[in-house]
Structure formats: structure tokens, C-alpha cells
Design a protein around this motif. Structure first.
Motif, mmCIF file in Angstrom:
data_model
loop_
_atom_site.group_PDB
_atom_site.id
_atom_site.type_symbol
_atom_site.label_atom_id
_atom_site.label_comp_id
_atom_site.label_asym_id
_atom_site.label_seq_id
_atom_site.Cartn_x
_atom_site.Cartn_y
_atom_site.Cartn_z
ATOM 1 N N LEU A 17 21.481 73.627 55.584
ATOM 2 C CA LEU A 17 20.977 74.970 55.249
ATOM 3 C C LEU A 17 22.082 75.815 54.523
ATOM 4 O O LEU A 17 21.939 76.571 53.831
ATOM 5 N N ALA B 166 22.672 74.566 51.254
ATOM 6 C CA ALA B 166 21.658 74.910 50.205
ATOM 7 C C ALA B 166 21.691 76.260 50.054
ATOM 8 O O ALA B 166 21.521 76.617 48.826
ATOM 9 N N PRO C 76 16.149 78.229 44.301
ATOM 10 C CA PRO C 76 15.556 77.886 45.739
ATOM 11 C C PRO C 76 14.674 76.785 45.562
ATOM 12 O O PRO C 76 14.496 75.980 46.360
ATOM 13 N N GLU C 77 13.851 76.928 44.714
ATOM 14 C CA GLU C 77 12.487 75.807 44.291
ATOM 15 C C GLU C 77 13.182 74.428 44.346
ATOM 16 O O GLU C 77 12.760 73.284 44.873
ATOM 17 N N ASP C 78 14.249 74.446 43.259
ATOM 18 C CA ASP C 78 15.081 72.963 43.101
ATOM 19 C C ASP C 78 15.662 72.419 44.270
ATOM 20 O O ASP C 78 15.722 71.187 44.463
ATOM 21 N N ASP D 230 14.698 73.009 47.489
ATOM 22 C CA ASP D 230 13.904 72.578 48.405
ATOM 23 C C ASP D 230 13.247 71.060 47.647
ATOM 24 O O ASP D 230 12.900 70.176 48.407
ATOM 25 N N VAL E 233 15.426 68.224 48.816
ATOM 26 C CA VAL E 233 15.143 67.789 50.057
ATOM 27 C C VAL E 233 13.704 67.124 50.116
ATOM 28 O O VAL E 233 13.680 65.933 51.017
ATOM 29 N N SER E 234 12.770 67.836 49.874
ATOM 30 C CA SER E 234 11.312 67.510 50.248
ATOM 31 C C SER E 234 11.250 65.908 49.464
ATOM 32 O O SER E 234 10.269 65.072 49.883
ATOM 33 N N ILE F 208 15.914 83.881 47.734
ATOM 34 C CA ILE F 208 15.012 83.021 48.454
ATOM 35 C C ILE F 208 13.691 83.276 48.726
ATOM 36 O O ILE F 208 12.590 82.422 48.990
#
Length: 282
Positions: free
Chosen positions: A203, A206, A217-219, A221, A224-225, A281
């Protein structure tokens, strides 16, 4: 043969989840809260959760109508402790409160002469030595920390204090395995335990990547996802590197150790959480 009994102290989100886990595991669950109304409402909510989980295949194939009656509320801590083989404390992460609650639990254990009970705490960062060192039955106390939602994510961190007996640790591991959980036992106490220390490290980096304008923030995520998360969902970091070099772990560090050191050396874990980045974020 009568089902084993578990006591849950604290009827919030975590306490309710543990009530589901123990009742799913065939235990009679006695739920105690200083707020009697809260514990009664929690029992009703647990019943709803049990039926919802059955519909999602998370009740181990059991009939929810038979699991739900295993959970009941009590307004007496001593009644909750009496006859229980295990107790899970689930009060808020406030040191003074946990210390007070463990003192009350200890008194109830003495009052009921329940010498065989294991006393686990759901503490997510605070070690048992901080709030259980003054109780008479401290050798039976340890942290058993779940990850939300614990009825879907099976990890439970077991963190003994220096005063926790080896028998308690072994019994806690066996008990949680029997509930369908996946225990990870720490050899000693450390702030944040296993999951949160690794989670916080990721975290923090990130956050820095967003703070430094490296990625949105979207990229982050997505990385990770759709990347690390998919890999780590079925194997850990050491299993990963063992498979990432022909000669296994030793070969991996021989090949990539210098590059890893170059990347991580300048990382600043002391950097504050800038409000502007938090807002971005959010």
C-alpha cells in the motif's frame, strides 16, 4: 453427542463473522456483548449471513436451517465462557479496552473453572503481550487474526506471546484447521503481524507511485487486480520466485537480487500520506 461450544466477545462485524465460522464448523456459539440489544441484533444478522452464504456455496454444503440455531446471545460473560473450549475476543482496536476485556474474560475463566479454554484475540496489529500480560491465564492467550471477510478468506494468523504455552498454540492451530481455516503461525510477536506488514508495504509503494505521478490510482489497482493479485491468489511470493528461475530460489536471487536491491533501496516508507494524494485516490 453435544456440539462443542465457542464464545464470542463483541458483536460487531468481526464477531458476527466468527460466529458464522464457528457455527459452520458445528460449534454452539454463545455471543456476548456489554450491549445486550447489540448481541441480540447480531444473532439475527448472523442468521441472515448464514442463509446468504449457503446460497453462495460458502456453508460447506450444510443446511442453513440447522446451522442458524447454533448461535445464541447471552448477557453474561461467565455464561458465555462456561463450557466453551474456545473464546474469540472481537472488541475494537483500543488498547485500554482490550486490556479491560481480557481482565474480565480472565475473571470469568476463574469463576467458571474453565481450565481448558483457549483465548484468542482478533487484534489486527496489537500483540497479546500488550493487553494480556497481566491476566492469570495468560498462557492460554494469543492472537488469532482473520482477514475480512473471514468466512470467504481462510487465512488466520496465530501469534503467540512469549507467555503463551506451546500446547495452546498447537491446539489453536488444530482447532482453526478443523473450522476450514488456513492457520499461519508466527514464531514471535511483531507489530502488524504477517498479512498487514506485507499489505502495508504494498500500500505504501502504491501510494508513492500515485504521489510521484508515476501512475493513476486506477492503473495501480489494475497492476494488482490483474497482475500480482491473480498470481498471489494461488501461490505465495516464495513459491513464485522458486518457479521464476530454472534453479529455484537460490538461482532467482543470484540473477535478480542486485536489481531488486537497486529498486527497493530508495523506497521511503517514512513518507507521510499527503492529503492531496489521498483526495486524488478517493
Amino acid at each position: 453427542m453435544e456440539a462443542k461450544k465457542a464464545a464470542i466477545v463483541g458483536s460487531g462485524i468481526v464477531g458476527r463473522a466468527w460466529a458464522v465460522i464457528f457455527s459452520r464448523g458445528g460449534y454452539r456459539v454463545s455471543l456476548f456483548d456489554v450491549d445486550k440489544k447489540a448481541s441480540e441484533e447480531a444473532v439475527a444478522e448472523v442468521g441472515k449471513m448464514i442463509h446468504e452464504l449457503a446460497g453462495k456455496g460458502l456453508l460447506f454444503g450444510q443446511d442453513p436451517s440447522k446451522v442458524t440455531p447454533l448461535v445464541s446471545a447471552t448477557d453474561s460473560l461467565a455464561d458465555a465462557v462456561r463450557g466453551a473450549s474456545y473464546l474469540q475476543e472481537c472488541v475494537p482496536e483500543i488498547l485500554a479496552l482490550k486490556t479491560k476485556v481480557f481482565s474480565s474474560i480472565d475473571q470469568a475463566v476463574e469463576e467458571t473453572k474453565n481450565a481448558d479454554i483457549i483465548i484468542g484475540s482478533s487484534s489486527s496489529t496489537m500483540a497479546a503481550s500488550l493487553f494480556a500480560s497481566g491476566v492469570k491465564n495468560r498462557e492460554k492467550c494469543l492472537v488469532c487474526h482473520p482477514v475480512n471477510p473471514p468466512f470467504a478468506i481462510p487465512i488466520v494468523e496465530i501469534i503467540p506471546a512469549a507467555f503463551t504455552s506451546e500446547e495452546t498454540v498447537a491446539a489453536a492451530r488444530k482447532l482453526h484447521k478443523g473450522l476450514g481455516m488456513s492457520p499461519a503461525v508466527l514464531a514471535k510477536e511483531i507489530d502488524g503481524f504477517l498479512v498487514n506488514r506485507m499489505q502495508y508495504a504494498l500500500l505504501a509503494e502504491a501510494f508513492r507511485l500515485v504521489d510521484d505521478g508515476v501512475a493513476s490510482p486506477e492503473d495501480v489497482d489494475v497492476a494488482v487486480s490483474q497482475g500480482l493479485g491473480l498470481r498471489w491468489s494461488f501461490m505465495g511470493p516464495f513459491q513464485t520466485i522458486d518457479l521464476n528461475a530454472p534453479g529455484g530460489v537460490r538461482d532467482y536471487f543470484a540473477r535478480y537480487g542486485p536489481a531488486i536491491s537497486r529498486v527497493v533501496r530508495p523506497m521511503d516508507n517514512a513518507r507521510p500520506w499527503r492529503q492531496a494524494t489521498v483526495d486524488a485516490i478517493h
